[in-house]
Design a protein around this motif. Structure first.
Motif, short mmCIF file in Angstrom:
data_model
loop_
_atom_site.label_atom_id
_atom_site.label_comp_id
_atom_site.label_asym_id
_atom_site.label_seq_id
_atom_site.Cartn_x
_atom_site.Cartn_y
_atom_site.Cartn_z
N LEU A 11 0.81 -1.22 0.00
CA LEU A 11 0.00 0.00 0.00
C LEU A 11 0.85 1.27 0.00
CD1 LEU A 11 -2.89 1.01 -0.04
CD2 LEU A 11 -2.94 0.85 2.46
N PRO A 12 1.79 1.46 0.92
CA PRO A 12 2.62 2.67 0.83
C PRO A 12 3.53 2.68 -0.39
CG PRO A 12 3.39 1.22 2.59
CD PRO A 12 2.10 0.66 2.12
N ALA A 13 3.95 1.49 -0.85
CA ALA A 13 4.78 1.44 -2.06
C ALA A 13 3.99 1.96 -3.26
CB ALA A 13 5.27 0.02 -2.32
N VAL A 14 2.73 1.57 -3.36
CA VAL A 14 1.87 2.08 -4.44
C VAL A 14 1.68 3.58 -4.28
CG1 VAL A 14 -0.48 2.03 -5.35
CG2 VAL A 14 0.68 -0.10 -4.83
N GLY A 15 1.50 4.04 -3.04
CA GLY A 15 1.36 5.48 -2.81
C GLY A 15 2.58 6.25 -3.28
N ALA A 16 3.77 5.72 -3.00
CA ALA A 16 4.99 6.39 -3.45
C ALA A 16 5.04 6.44 -4.98
CB ALA A 16 6.21 5.64 -2.91
N ALA A 17 4.66 5.34 -5.64
CA ALA A 17 4.65 5.31 -7.10
C ALA A 17 3.65 6.31 -7.67
CB ALA A 17 4.35 3.90 -7.58
N VAL A 18 2.49 6.42 -7.05
CA VAL A 18 1.47 7.36 -7.53
C VAL A 18 1.98 8.80 -7.41
CG1 VAL A 18 -0.82 8.31 -7.04
CG2 VAL A 18 -0.48 5.83 -7.07
N ARG A 72 -1.51 15.36 0.20
CA ARG A 72 -2.77 14.71 0.53
C ARG A 72 -2.71 13.21 0.25
NH1 ARG A 72 -4.53 19.73 -1.82
NH2 ARG A 72 -5.51 21.02 -0.22
N LEU A 73 -2.05 12.84 -0.86
CA LEU A 73 -1.90 11.41 -1.16
C LEU A 73 -1.03 10.71 -0.11
CD1 LEU A 73 -1.37 11.51 -5.05
CD2 LEU A 73 -3.29 10.44 -3.83
N ALA A 74 0.06 11.37 0.29
CA ALA A 74 0.94 10.77 1.30
C ALA A 74 0.19 10.56 2.60
CB ALA A 74 2.16 11.66 1.52
N LEU A 75 -0.58 11.56 3.01
CA LEU A 75 -1.35 11.42 4.24
C LEU A 75 -2.41 10.33 4.10
CD1 LEU A 75 -1.89 12.45 7.10
CD2 LEU A 75 -3.45 14.15 6.12
N GLY A 76 -3.09 10.31 2.96
CA GLY A 76 -4.14 9.31 2.74
C GLY A 76 -3.60 7.89 2.73
N PHE A 77 -2.51 7.66 2.00
CA PHE A 77 -1.94 6.32 1.94
C PHE A 77 -1.36 5.90 3.29
CE2 PHE A 77 -2.12 6.70 -2.70
CZ PHE A 77 -2.39 5.39 -3.07
N SER A 78 -0.75 6.83 4.02
CA SER A 78 -0.17 6.46 5.32
C SER A 78 -1.26 6.16 6.34
CB SER A 78 0.75 7.57 5.83
OG SER A 78 0.04 8.79 6.00
N ALA A 80 -4.28 5.03 5.54
CA ALA A 80 -4.85 3.76 5.10
C ALA A 80 -3.98 2.59 5.55
CB ALA A 80 -5.01 3.75 3.58
N THR A 81 -2.66 2.76 5.48
CA THR A 81 -1.75 1.71 5.95
C THR A 81 -1.89 1.49 7.44
OG1 THR A 81 -0.18 2.34 4.20
CG2 THR A 81 0.66 0.96 5.99
N LEU A 82 -2.02 2.59 8.19
CA LEU A 82 -2.23 2.48 9.64
C LEU A 82 -3.51 1.71 9.95
CD1 LEU A 82 -1.81 3.18 12.62
CD2 LEU A 82 -2.76 5.45 12.16
N LEU A 83 -4.58 2.02 9.26
CA LEU A 83 -5.85 1.33 9.50
C LEU A 83 -5.75 -0.14 9.13
CD1 LEU A 83 -8.35 4.04 8.18
CD2 LEU A 83 -7.80 3.49 10.56
N LEU A 84 -5.04 -0.45 8.05
CA LEU A 84 -4.87 -1.84 7.63
C LEU A 84 -4.10 -2.63 8.69
CD1 LEU A 84 -5.08 -4.06 5.39
CD2 LEU A 84 -2.89 -3.20 4.54
N VAL A 85 -2.99 -2.07 9.16
CA VAL A 85 -2.18 -2.76 10.17
C VAL A 85 -2.93 -2.87 11.49
CG1 VAL A 85 -0.04 -2.65 11.50
CG2 VAL A 85 0.00 -2.12 9.06
N ALA A 86 -3.71 -1.84 11.83
CA ALA A 86 -4.51 -1.90 13.05
C ALA A 86 -5.54 -3.03 12.96
CB ALA A 86 -5.21 -0.57 13.28
N TYR A 156 9.88 14.40 -1.38
CA TYR A 156 10.08 14.00 0.01
C TYR A 156 8.97 13.07 0.48
CZ TYR A 156 10.71 14.36 5.06
OH TYR A 156 10.90 14.06 6.38
N PHE A 157 7.73 13.41 0.15
CA PHE A 157 6.61 12.59 0.60
C PHE A 157 6.59 11.23 -0.10
CE2 PHE A 157 5.24 16.95 1.53
CZ PHE A 157 4.98 16.81 2.88
N ALA A 158 7.04 11.19 -1.34
CA ALA A 158 7.17 9.90 -2.02
C ALA A 158 8.22 9.04 -1.34
CB ALA A 158 7.52 10.11 -3.49
N LEU A 159 9.32 9.66 -0.93
CA LEU A 159 10.39 8.92 -0.24
C LEU A 159 9.91 8.41 1.11
CD1 LEU A 159 13.41 11.26 -1.05
CD2 LEU A 159 13.06 8.95 -1.94
N VAL A 160 9.10 9.20 1.80
CA VAL A 160 8.57 8.77 3.11
C VAL A 160 7.72 7.51 2.94
CG1 VAL A 160 6.97 9.37 4.96
CG2 VAL A 160 8.68 11.02 4.21
N LEU A 161 6.85 7.49 1.93
CA LEU A 161 6.01 6.30 1.72
C LEU A 161 6.84 5.10 1.29
CD1 LEU A 161 2.78 7.70 -0.01
CD2 LEU A 161 3.11 7.04 2.37
#
Length: 550
Positions: A11-18, A72-78, A80-86, A156-161
Motif C-alpha cells: 500500500l505505501p509502495a503504491v502510494g509512493a509510485a502514484v 494529501r496522497l501521502a497522508l491518505g496512503f499512510s 490507510a496503511t495504519l488502518l490496515l495494520v490496526a 520528500y513525501f514519495a520517499l517517506v512512503l
C-alpha cells in the motif's frame, strides 16, 4: 486468508509510485517566488490558517498543484496503511504470540532457495505498529517544511512512503535474504531524505557518511548471510532457528563468526559506541521529520536484528559475546549522555540521547533474562514515540526561529505555552519519568539486568542521572528565563502541529499508566527467545560434562 503483511507493504509502495507519477511541473526559478514560499512556510509554522495563504502563490507558480496533491496522497496512503495494520493487529492471537502469525511464504528465486516470506510475532508486530503510527504524523509535521523546494516537497513525501513500505518489510521478513534486501534498500530513500531534503550546507556530507557506515555494515552482514545459507541450507528463518536444523549443528567457531557478522551490521545500525558517530551528524543535518523516522524506526532495525537474528539463530554463540556487548552498552549509556550534555545544537543533543537510550536496549537484550528482554522490546517502541515527539517539537521551534542552537532561545513558555508544555512532557519522557511510557521499559531493563548481574545495573544508573541533566538543562535554557526580543512574537502550536504531536503524547501517557496490553503481546515472544538460550546453555553444559567424563 487475507495477505495482511503483503498488503501493508504494497500500500505505501503504491502510494509512493502514484506520487512519483504526478505531472512534473517546474515552478519559476525567480528569487521572489522562492522567498515567498519560504515566508509562507514559516508563517504556517505558527498559524493554522497559513496553508490557504500558501496555496495561492503555488497555483500561479505551477509546482504547488502537484505538491499539494502529493501531500494529501501521502497522508491518505499512510493513514490507510495504519488502518490496515490496526485491523491486522486486532486479529492477532495474543495467546499464540510466541510464534509467527499472518505467515506468507512464496517462492521468489527458487534456484537460490529465496522466498518472499513474511510473518510477525509479538515483538515484530509492535514495531510495525510503531512505524505506521509515526509515518502519518511525520507527513503532517512536514506538511510545509519543504515548500521552498523546486518540487514543493513532492519527492520528500514519495520517499517517506517508500521508506514506510521497507520498514514494514524489514520487521516482517522471515527469509534472511529478504530481510537483507529490505535492510539495504532502506538506505536509498533515507540517503535522499538527508542529502536532498536536509538542513544546512553539510546535509550532503551527512548523507554520505550515513550511507558509507550503513553500506560497510551491510556488506559484512551479506558475507554472514551467505555463510548462513552455506551451512544451514536455507534462508528461511523458521528453519534456521529449528533446534534440530543444520544451523544448530554448525561448528561453534563458525557460529561465532556468523554471529559477529550480523552483530556488527546491527551495532552500526543501532548505533552502539564506537560505531555511532554517523547518527548525530545525520540527525543534526536532517529535517525533523526525517530524524523521527531515522531515530524512531530505522535504528530499531539494529536492536530488533540482535534480538531476532543474533540471539535466535546463534544461541550457542551468544555466551561468548554477552560481556563484551554489556560493556559496550554501558559505554554507550554513559558516553552518549555526557556528550548530550555538552551539545549546543538541539537536534544533535536529542541524537546523542538516543545513543544513550540504545545502550539501555542492547543491555537489556544481552542480559538474557525475560524481564530485561521484555523491557528492551518495550523500550524500542516507547523510545520511538518519545524521541519522535521530541524531534517534532524541536522541529517546530526551529521552523519559528530558523536556528537549532540552544543559545538562540529562552523564555518560550511565556509566548508559546502549549509548545513549551509539549516540550516538557516529551523531555520528561526522555528521562523516563514515572507515569510516562519509557519509565516502564527502563525499569524492566534494570530489574532484569540486576537479576543477571548487579554491577552493570548499578553502572547504568549513571545514565538516568545524566538524562535528568541534559533534558532539564535544555528545557531551562530554551523555555524559561527572559524572552529575547526576537522571540517576543513567537506563535504557539497550530492546529496541524497539535494533530501531529498530540497522538504521541497520548500514547506516551497511556502506555506509561497501563503498559500491560503491549506486554501481553511482547512477553510470549520474549519467553521463546529466553527458553531457546536456556536450552542451548543446558545442552552445551551437558556436552562439556560428557567430554570431561571421557
Amino acid at each position: 486468508m487475507i495477505p495482511w503483511l503483503t498488503l501493508a507493504i504494497a500500500l505505501p509502495a503504491v502510494g509512493a509510485a502514484v506520487i512519483w507519477a504526478l505531472p512534473r511541473v517546474k515552478a519559476p526559478a525567480s528569487a521572489d517566488t522562492a522567498a515567498q514560499a519560504g515566508a509562507s512556510a514559516r508563517a504556517d509554522a505558527g498559524s493554522g490558517t497559513a496553508t490557504a495563504t500558501r496555496s495561492r502563490p503555488a497555483a500561479t507558480g505551477g509546482a504547488a498543484a502537484p505538491a499539494e496533491t502529493a501531500k494529501r496522497l501521502a497522508l491518505g496512503f499512510s493513514v490507510a496503511t495504519l488502518l490496515l495494520v490496526a485491523a491486522m493487529a486486532l486479529n492477532f492471537d495474543t495467546s499464540g504470540a510466541g510464534g509467527l502469525q499472518f505467515e506468507e511464504v512464496y517462492p521468489w528465486i527458487p534456484y537460490f532457495g529465496v522466498h518472499f516470506a513474511v510473518g510477525v510475532d509479538g515483538i515484530s508486530l509492535v514495531l510495525v505498529l510503531m512505524s505506521v503510527v509515526l509515518v502519518p504524523l511525520v507527513v503532517l509535521a512536514a506538511w510545509n517544511e519543504h515548500s521552498d523546494r523546486e518540487d514543493g516537497g513532492r519527492g520528500y513525501f514519495a520517499l517517506v512512503l517508500a521508506l514506510e513500505a521497507m520498514m514494514i518489510g524489514v520487521f516482517a521478513a522471515t527469509d534472511v535474504f529478504l530481510f537483507y534486501v529490505f535492510f539495504e534498500a532502506m538506505l536509498i530513500p533515507v540517503y535522499f531524505m538527508i542529502g536532498r531534503y536536509g538542513r544546512g550546507a553539510d546535509s550532503a556530507r551527512a548523507a554520505m557518511k550515513f550511507l558509507l557506515y550503513s553500506l560497510a555494515g551491510g556488506l559484512i552482514m551479506l558475507v554472514a548471510v551467505i555463510g548462513v545459507y552455506v551451512v544451514g541450507g536455507t534462508f528461511l528463518w523458521t528453519e534456521l532457528t529449528d533446534p534440530g536444523g543444520a544451523l544448530a549443528a554448525v561448528d561453534p567457531a563458525t557460529a561465532r563468526w556468523l554471529f559477529l557478522g550480523f552483530f556488527i551490521a546491527f551495532a552500526i545500525k543501532a548505533p552502539m559506541w564506537p560505531v555511532h558517530t554517523w547518527l548525530p551528524t545525520a540527525a543534526g543535518s536532517s529535517s525533523p521529520g526525517t530524524a523521527v523516522l531515522l531515530v524512531g524506526v530505522l535504528d530499531k532495525v539494529g536492536t530488533y536484528g540482535m534480538l531476532r537474528y543474533c540471539l535466535e539463530m546463534f544461541p550457542a554463540a551468544v555466551s561468548w559475546f554477552v560481556w563484551p556487548v554489556v560493556g559496550l552498552s554501558l559505554v554507550s549509556i554513559v558516553y552518549g549522555a555526557i556528550l548530550a550534555i555538552g551539545q549546543s545544537d538541539m537536534m544533535r543533543l536529542v541524537a546523542y540521547t538516543s545513543v544513550s537510550h540504545f545502550g539501555f536496549i542492547t543491555l537489556g537484550i544481552f542480559a538474557l533474562t525475560q524481564q530485561a528482554q521484555a523491557g528492551a522490546a518495550l523500550y524500542m517502541v516507547n523510545h520511538g514515540f518519545a524521541t519522535g515527539a521530541l524531534f517534532l517539537v524541536v522541529g517546530f521551534l526551529i521552523a519559528r526561529r530558523g536556528s537549532s542552537r540552544i543559545e538562540d532561545y529562552g523564555g518560550v513558555q511565556k509566548v508559546a505555552p502549549k509548545l513549551a508544555g509539549v516540550f516538557l512532557v516529551t523531555g520528561l519522557a526522555g528521562l523516563a519519568l514515572p507515569g510516562l511510557a519509557p519509565f516502564v521499559s527502563e525499569f524492566l531493563v534494570f530489574v532484569g539486568v540486576y537479576a543477571f548481574n548487579p554491577v552493570p545495573a548499578v553502572i547504568a544508573t549513571a545514565g538516568v542521572v545524566l538524562a535528568a541533566l541534559y533534558i532539564l538543562w535544555m528545557y531551562q535554557r530554551t523555555m524559561t528565563g527572559p524572552t529575547p526580543e526576537g522571540l517576543s512574537g513567537l506563535p504557539d502550536l497550530s492546529g496541524r502541529e497539535m494533530w501531529a504531536v498530540a497522538p504521541l503524547v497520548a500514547l506516551i501517557i497511556a502506555f506509561g499508566v497501563y503498559p500491560q496490553p503491549m506486554l501481553n503481546v511482547i512477553n510470549p515472544a520474549v519467553e521463546r527467545t529466553v527458553e531457546a538460550e536456556a536450552d542451548t546453555a543446558v545442552a552445551v553444559t551437558d556436552g562439556d560434562a560428557e567430554g570431561d567424563e571421557e
